[in-house]
Design a protein around this motif. Structure first.
Motif, PDB file in Angstrom:
ATOM      1  N   PRO A   1       0.552  -0.974  -0.176  1.00  0.00           N
ATOM      2  CA  PRO A   1       0.281   0.117  -0.178  1.00  0.00           C
ATOM      3  C   PRO A   1       0.549   0.827  -0.066  1.00  0.00           C
TER       4      PRO A   1
ATOM      5  N   ASN B   1       2.148   1.921  -3.598  1.00  0.00           N
ATOM      6  CA  ASN B   1       0.271   3.132  -4.112  1.00  0.00           C
ATOM      7  C   ASN B   1       0.148   3.561  -3.934  1.00  0.00           C
TER       8      ASN B   1
ATOM      9  N   PHE C   1      -0.368  -7.793  -5.059  1.00  0.00           N
ATOM     10  CA  PHE C   1      -2.372  -7.587  -4.491  1.00  0.00           C
ATOM     11  C   PHE C   1      -2.568  -9.355  -4.511  1.00  0.00           C
TER      12      PHE C   1
ATOM     13  N   TYR D   1      -2.302 -11.705  -0.898  1.00  0.00           N
ATOM     14  CA  TYR D   1      -4.067 -12.414  -0.322  1.00  0.00           C
ATOM     15  C   TYR D   1      -3.983 -13.644  -0.812  1.00  0.00           C
TER      16      TYR D   1
ATOM     17  N   VAL E   1      -3.821  -5.539   3.295  1.00  0.00           N
ATOM     18  CA  VAL E   1      -4.308  -5.594   1.298  1.00  0.00           C
ATOM     19  C   VAL E   1      -5.598  -5.120   1.783  1.00  0.00           C
ATOM     20  N   THR E   2      -5.988  -4.883   2.936  1.00  0.00           N
ATOM     21  CA  THR E   2      -7.200  -3.900   3.031  1.00  0.00           C
ATOM     22  C   THR E   2      -7.156  -2.390   2.522  1.00  0.00           C
TER      23      THR E   2
ATOM     24  N   ASP F   1      -4.668  -1.289   0.867  1.00  0.00           N
ATOM     25  CA  ASP F   1      -4.614  -1.057  -0.727  1.00  0.00           C
ATOM     26  C   ASP F   1      -5.853  -1.036  -1.423  1.00  0.00           C
ATOM     27  N   VAL F   2      -6.307  -1.490  -0.493  1.00  0.00           N
ATOM     28  CA  VAL F   2      -7.821  -1.548  -1.310  1.00  0.00           C
ATOM     29  C   VAL F   2      -8.276  -0.110  -1.262  1.00  0.00           C
TER      30      VAL F   2
ATOM     31  N   VAL G   1      -7.544   3.059  -2.954  1.00  0.00           N
ATOM     32  CA  VAL G   1      -7.962   3.429  -4.501  1.00  0.00           C
ATOM     33  C   VAL G   1      -9.034   4.271  -4.337  1.00  0.00           C
TER      34      VAL G   1
END
Length: 206
Positions: A69, A72, A112, A116, A137-138, A140-141, A144
């Motif tokens: 994350p 990104n 990603f 996961y 991961v959460t 990183d989502v 967006v």
């Protein structure tokens, strides 16, 4: 007459009645005894056993997971980098890794799904590594969402909408840097980082 009645019926004599009551044993309730007896306070000594120490592999996996994350989110810091060019000096040590990361095609998607499916959904890893990976991961989502809002509303290059976008991107970038430093340092120390608004969602997926 009264003395005659008292002599005939000794139970009517108040003195005899008091003696009878004092000589009668009073049943003691076990619950009453339990409530009156207070246990002595004991001191609890907490010792860290060798099984409670986080293995080095789990620490490494957790620390590396937070780079996803963070890499990104660097796009949200473009306005801060333009306003404060000296701020880029703090990120020079990671430029080689960032260049390698961006040189690989579809590196973000591969990292990603690899994180996961390879760690979070893999029961062979410890819960510590899986939780930190899921938290990364959460995060990183969630990163967006500001990008989607920018494309939907299209604030332009001037005006109040543009200023709101700049403030929002700066806030997202600062928050992402905080999460990266907090997650990496906690993982190195073997502690569990709890990122606000992210830890609860990640914990439900483990």
């Amino acid at each position: 007459m009264a003395s005659l009645c008292l002599s005939i019926h000794p139970t009517l004599n108040p003195i005899t009645k008091l003696q009878f009551l004092s000589s009668t044993p009073i049943p003691k309730s076990p619950n009453l005894l339990k409530s009156t007896i207070k246990p002595k306070p004991t001191s609890l000594i907490t010792r860290m056993s060798s099984s409670s120490i986080t293995p080095a592999t789990d620490r490494l996996i957790s620390a590396v997971a937070y780079t996803l994350p963070f890499f990104n989110s660097l796009q949200y810091g473009q306005f801060l980098f333009r306003q404060y060019p000296s701020l880029g000096l703090l990120f020079e040590p990671i430029f080689p890794l960032l260049s390698l990361y961006r040189s690989m095609p579809y590196a973000s998607f591969v990292a990603f799904f690899g994180l996961y499916l390879g760690v979070v959904r893999n029961p062979s890893f410890s819960r510590y590594a899986r939780f930190n990976s899921m938290q990364a991961v959460t995060l990183d989502v969630l990163l967006v969402v500001p990008l989607l809002l920018t494309r939907i509303f299209n604030p332009g290059q001037t005006g109040l909408g543009f200023k709101a976008m700049v403030w929002g991107h700066n806030a997202v970038f600062v928050f992402s840097c905080f999460c990266f430093v907090y997650g990496v340092v906690s993982s190195i120390l073997g502690k569990t980082p709890y990122i606000p608004f992210v830890a609860d969602a990640a914990g439900r997926q483990i």
